[in-house]
Scaffold this motif. Structure first.
Motif, PDB file in Angstrom:
ATOM      1  N   GLN A 112       0.822  -1.208   0.000  1.00 50.21           N
ATOM      2  CA  GLN A 112       0.000   0.000   0.000  1.00 50.21           C
ATOM      3  C   GLN A 112       0.858   1.260   0.000  1.00 50.21           C
ATOM      4  N   GLY A 113       2.090   1.161   0.490  1.00 51.95           N
ATOM      5  CA  GLY A 113       2.986   2.318   0.482  1.00 51.95           C
ATOM      6  C   GLY A 113       2.674   3.342   1.573  1.00 51.95           C
ATOM      7  N   ARG A 114       2.097   2.910   2.654  1.00 51.33           N
ATOM      8  CA  ARG A 114       1.707   3.825   3.739  1.00 51.33           C
ATOM      9  C   ARG A 114       2.807   3.962   4.787  1.00 51.33           C
ATOM     10  N   ALA A 115       2.758   5.089   5.517  1.00 53.82           N
ATOM     11  CA  ALA A 115       3.696   5.345   6.611  1.00 53.82           C
ATOM     12  C   ALA A 115       2.987   5.241   7.964  1.00 53.82           C
ATOM     13  N   ALA A 116       1.736   4.819   7.960  1.00 52.28           N
ATOM     14  CA  ALA A 116       0.963   4.646   9.200  1.00 52.28           C
ATOM     15  C   ALA A 116       0.134   3.368   9.082  1.00 52.28           C
ATOM     16  N   TYR A 117      -0.229   2.813  10.234  1.00 48.62           N
ATOM     17  CA  TYR A 117      -1.006   1.577  10.270  1.00 48.62           C
ATOM     18  C   TYR A 117      -2.424   1.812   9.750  1.00 48.62           C
ATOM     19  N   VAL A 118      -3.007   0.776   9.174  1.00 52.77           N
ATOM     20  CA  VAL A 118      -4.377   0.828   8.670  1.00 52.77           C
ATOM     21  C   VAL A 118      -5.312   0.065   9.600  1.00 52.77           C
ATOM     22  N   TRP A 119      -4.939  -1.132   9.961  1.00 52.84           N
ATOM     23  CA  TRP A 119      -5.831  -2.042  10.672  1.00 52.84           C
ATOM     24  C   TRP A 119      -5.743  -1.812  12.175  1.00 52.84           C
ATOM     25  N   ASN A 120      -6.879  -1.508  12.803  1.00 52.56           N
ATOM     26  CA  ASN A 120      -6.931  -1.283  14.243  1.00 52.56           C
ATOM     27  C   ASN A 120      -6.570  -2.566  14.981  1.00 52.56           C
ATOM     28  N   ASN A 121      -5.891  -2.432  16.125  1.00 50.70           N
ATOM     29  CA  ASN A 121      -5.433  -3.600  16.880  1.00 50.70           C
ATOM     30  C   ASN A 121      -6.523  -4.262  17.705  1.00 50.70           C
ATOM     31  N   ASP A 122      -7.727  -3.677  17.745  1.00 49.24           N
ATOM     32  CA  ASP A 122      -8.788  -4.271  18.557  1.00 49.24           C
ATOM     33  C   ASP A 122     -10.012  -4.684  17.737  1.00 49.24           C
ATOM     34  N   LYS A 123     -10.440  -3.832  16.816  1.00 47.31           N
ATOM     35  CA  LYS A 123     -11.590  -4.182  15.979  1.00 47.31           C
ATOM     36  C   LYS A 123     -11.564  -3.365  14.698  1.00 47.31           C
ATOM     37  N   ASP A 124     -12.041  -3.984  13.641  1.00 46.08           N
ATOM     38  CA  ASP A 124     -12.099  -3.328  12.338  1.00 46.08           C
ATOM     39  C   ASP A 124     -12.842  -4.260  11.385  1.00 46.08           C
ATOM     40  N   THR A 125     -13.096  -3.773  10.182  1.00 49.92           N
ATOM     41  CA  THR A 125     -13.718  -4.573   9.140  1.00 49.92           C
ATOM     42  C   THR A 125     -12.956  -4.373   7.838  1.00 49.92           C
ATOM     43  N   ALA A 126     -12.510  -5.470   7.248  1.00 48.87           N
ATOM     44  CA  ALA A 126     -11.890  -5.432   5.923  1.00 48.87           C
ATOM     45  C   ALA A 126     -12.982  -5.706   4.902  1.00 48.87           C
ATOM     46  N   THR A 127     -13.001  -4.892   3.847  1.00 50.96           N
ATOM     47  CA  THR A 127     -13.984  -5.079   2.773  1.00 50.96           C
ATOM     48  C   THR A 127     -13.252  -5.150   1.442  1.00 50.96           C
ATOM     49  N   LEU A 128     -13.562  -6.179   0.679  1.00 48.94           N
ATOM     50  CA  LEU A 128     -13.011  -6.366  -0.656  1.00 48.94           C
ATOM     51  C   LEU A 128     -14.131  -6.136  -1.653  1.00 48.94           C
ATOM     52  N   LYS A 129     -13.902  -5.189  -2.579  1.00 51.00           N
ATOM     53  CA  LYS A 129     -14.910  -4.902  -3.606  1.00 51.00           C
ATOM     54  C   LYS A 129     -14.316  -5.096  -4.991  1.00 51.00           C
ATOM     55  N   LYS A 130     -15.171  -5.552  -5.895  1.00 53.46           N
ATOM     56  CA  LYS A 130     -14.796  -5.707  -7.295  1.00 53.46           C
ATOM     57  C   LYS A 130     -14.683  -4.333  -7.944  1.00 53.46           C
ATOM     58  N   ALA A 131     -14.103  -4.272  -9.122  1.00 50.97           N
ATOM     59  CA  ALA A 131     -13.961  -3.008  -9.846  1.00 50.97           C
ATOM     60  C   ALA A 131     -15.318  -2.362 -10.113  1.00 50.97           C
ATOM     61  N   SER A 132     -16.361  -3.157 -10.218  1.00 50.29           N
ATOM     62  CA  SER A 132     -17.714  -2.648 -10.446  1.00 50.29           C
ATOM     63  C   SER A 132     -18.296  -1.975  -9.203  1.00 50.29           C
ATOM     64  N   GLY A 133     -17.648  -2.171  -8.055  1.00 49.31           N
ATOM     65  CA  GLY A 133     -18.158  -1.646  -6.793  1.00 49.31           C
ATOM     66  C   GLY A 133     -18.946  -2.682  -6.003  1.00 49.31           C
ATOM     67  N   ALA A 134     -19.216  -3.828  -6.605  1.00 46.24           N
ATOM     68  CA  ALA A 134     -19.944  -4.897  -5.913  1.00 46.24           C
ATOM     69  C   ALA A 134     -19.062  -5.503  -4.826  1.00 46.24           C
ATOM     70  N   LYS A 135     -19.645  -5.755  -3.678  1.00 46.21           N
ATOM     71  CA  LYS A 135     -18.906  -6.328  -2.556  1.00 46.21           C
ATOM     72  C   LYS A 135     -18.568  -7.783  -2.853  1.00 46.21           C
ATOM     73  N   ALA A 136     -17.291  -8.112  -2.751  1.00 46.04           N
ATOM     74  CA  ALA A 136     -16.855  -9.496  -2.945  1.00 46.04           C
ATOM     75  C   ALA A 136     -16.807 -10.234  -1.613  1.00 46.04           C
ATOM     76  N   ASP A 137     -16.375  -9.521  -0.533  1.00 46.66           N
ATOM     77  CA  ASP A 137     -16.263 -10.178   0.767  1.00 46.66           C
ATOM     78  C   ASP A 137     -16.005  -9.139   1.850  1.00 46.66           C
ATOM     79  N   THR A 138     -16.329  -9.508   3.092  1.00 46.32           N
ATOM     80  CA  THR A 138     -15.969  -8.706   4.259  1.00 46.32           C
ATOM     81  C   THR A 138     -15.469  -9.648   5.352  1.00 46.32           C
ATOM     82  N   CYS A 139     -14.661  -9.100   6.242  1.00 48.11           N
ATOM     83  CA  CYS A 139     -14.142  -9.862   7.368  1.00 48.11           C
ATOM     84  C   CYS A 139     -14.019  -8.899   8.543  1.00 48.11           C
TER      85      CYS A 139
END
Length: 151
Positions: A112-139
């Protein structure tokens, strides 16, 4: 004659038994491109070193029977930090790891090329979407007892 019948019966039984074990074509083609693992709390103290940032990652797995282009697909967290895939194809049965920090993209690792963390250490939701914007998955995860979530 008896020997022929029992041999034929055994052949038919073995053949039918084998057919039951073979998945139908629609089952064999089933699968998805989905979130596989979120490693949200990199080991050690969070000091924003590139090594620590890259120890925070999300794995995406392709369980379909063909390669899938992920160009334009997005990976986001609940705060809408967004990673957009450029030209990239995930091979059938393959997994790609999307790391938070900087690095050189390969077939198995994207950065990702970031200089700061993305994922919270206690709770968060990852979402994967297709190029069309349709949701492929969440975790979603909600725990400080472990450092990762298998999706």
């Amino acid at each position: 004659m008896l020997r022929t019948r029992s041999t034929a019966a055994a052949f038919v039984a073995a053949t039918l038994g084998g057919l039951v074990l073979i998945p139908a074509p629609s089952q064999a083609a089933a699968g998805s491109v989905h979130l596989h693992k979120v490693y949200y709390d990199s080991p050690g103290t969070d000091r924003r070193s590139n090594a620590s940032l890259n120890a925070e990652y999300v794995q995406i797995r392709n369980t379909t029977s063909q390669a899938v282009s992920l160009k334009g697909w997005t990976l986001t967290d609940a705060s809408n930090h967004k990673y957009v895939f450029g030209t990239y194809t995930l091979g059938k049965g393959k997994t790609v790891t999307v790391r938070t920090g900087k690095g050189t993209n390969t077939a198995t690792n994207r950065y990702q090329g970031r200089a700061a963390y993305v994922w919270n250490n206690d709770k968060d939701t990852a979402t994967l979407k297709k190029a069309s914007g349709a949701k492929a998955d969440t975790c979603t995860y909600n725990s400080t007892r472990v450092d990762y979530k298998m999706c």
